[in-house]
Scaffold this motif. Sequence first.
Motif, PDB file in Angstrom:
ATOM      1  N   ARG A  24      -3.489   4.624  -9.485  1.00  0.00           N
ATOM      2  CA  ARG A  24      -2.299   5.314  -9.999  1.00  0.00           C
ATOM      3  C   ARG A  24      -1.798   6.257  -8.923  1.00  0.00           C
ATOM      4  O   ARG A  24      -2.577   6.867  -8.201  1.00  0.00           O
ATOM      5  CB  ARG A  24      -2.670   6.086 -11.266  1.00  0.00           C
ATOM      6  N   SER A  26       1.352   9.319  -8.579  1.00  0.00           N
ATOM      7  CA  SER A  26       2.439  10.029  -9.248  1.00  0.00           C
ATOM      8  C   SER A  26       2.929  11.157  -8.359  1.00  0.00           C
ATOM      9  O   SER A  26       2.179  11.706  -7.552  1.00  0.00           O
ATOM     10  CB  SER A  26       1.980  10.570 -10.600  1.00  0.00           C
ATOM     11  N   ALA A  68       2.663   1.405  -6.063  1.00  0.00           N
ATOM     12  CA  ALA A  68       2.271   0.856  -7.368  1.00  0.00           C
ATOM     13  C   ALA A  68       0.768   0.636  -7.453  1.00  0.00           C
ATOM     14  O   ALA A  68       0.098   0.441  -6.436  1.00  0.00           O
ATOM     15  CB  ALA A  68       2.994  -0.470  -7.603  1.00  0.00           C
ATOM     16  N   GLN A  71      -1.879  -1.830  -5.186  1.00  0.00           N
ATOM     17  CA  GLN A  71      -1.600  -1.915  -3.756  1.00  0.00           C
ATOM     18  C   GLN A  71      -2.812  -1.429  -2.962  1.00  0.00           C
ATOM     19  O   GLN A  71      -3.573  -0.572  -3.425  1.00  0.00           O
ATOM     20  CB  GLN A  71      -0.368  -1.102  -3.381  1.00  0.00           C
TER      21      GLN A  71
END
Length: 86
Positions: A24, A26, A68, A71
């Motif tokens: 993840r 962000s 993403a 990856q």
Amino acid sequence: VFRELVKRWRLARHGQRIRGEILRCSGSTDGDYSLTLRYRFRSPASGAWIEGSDSQVRNDAKNEPVPAAGQPVQIVYLDDETYLAL
């Protein structure tokens, strides 16, 4: 601060590059733009999956899409306790 410098020196001197994957990523804005990356890789020493997390201020990436999940990410690995995502 000193402990982090020693870790980075040890990784630069003795670490090996291995491949991991992004779980993840962000970004958040609180004045500066901060990216938080969760990743995992398989330990060359034990074969176990290890998960890690790193955050950095990256104002240069403010208008870019975040990577993403799935990856690849490069990891500098020394042992199961000493590693860093690049």
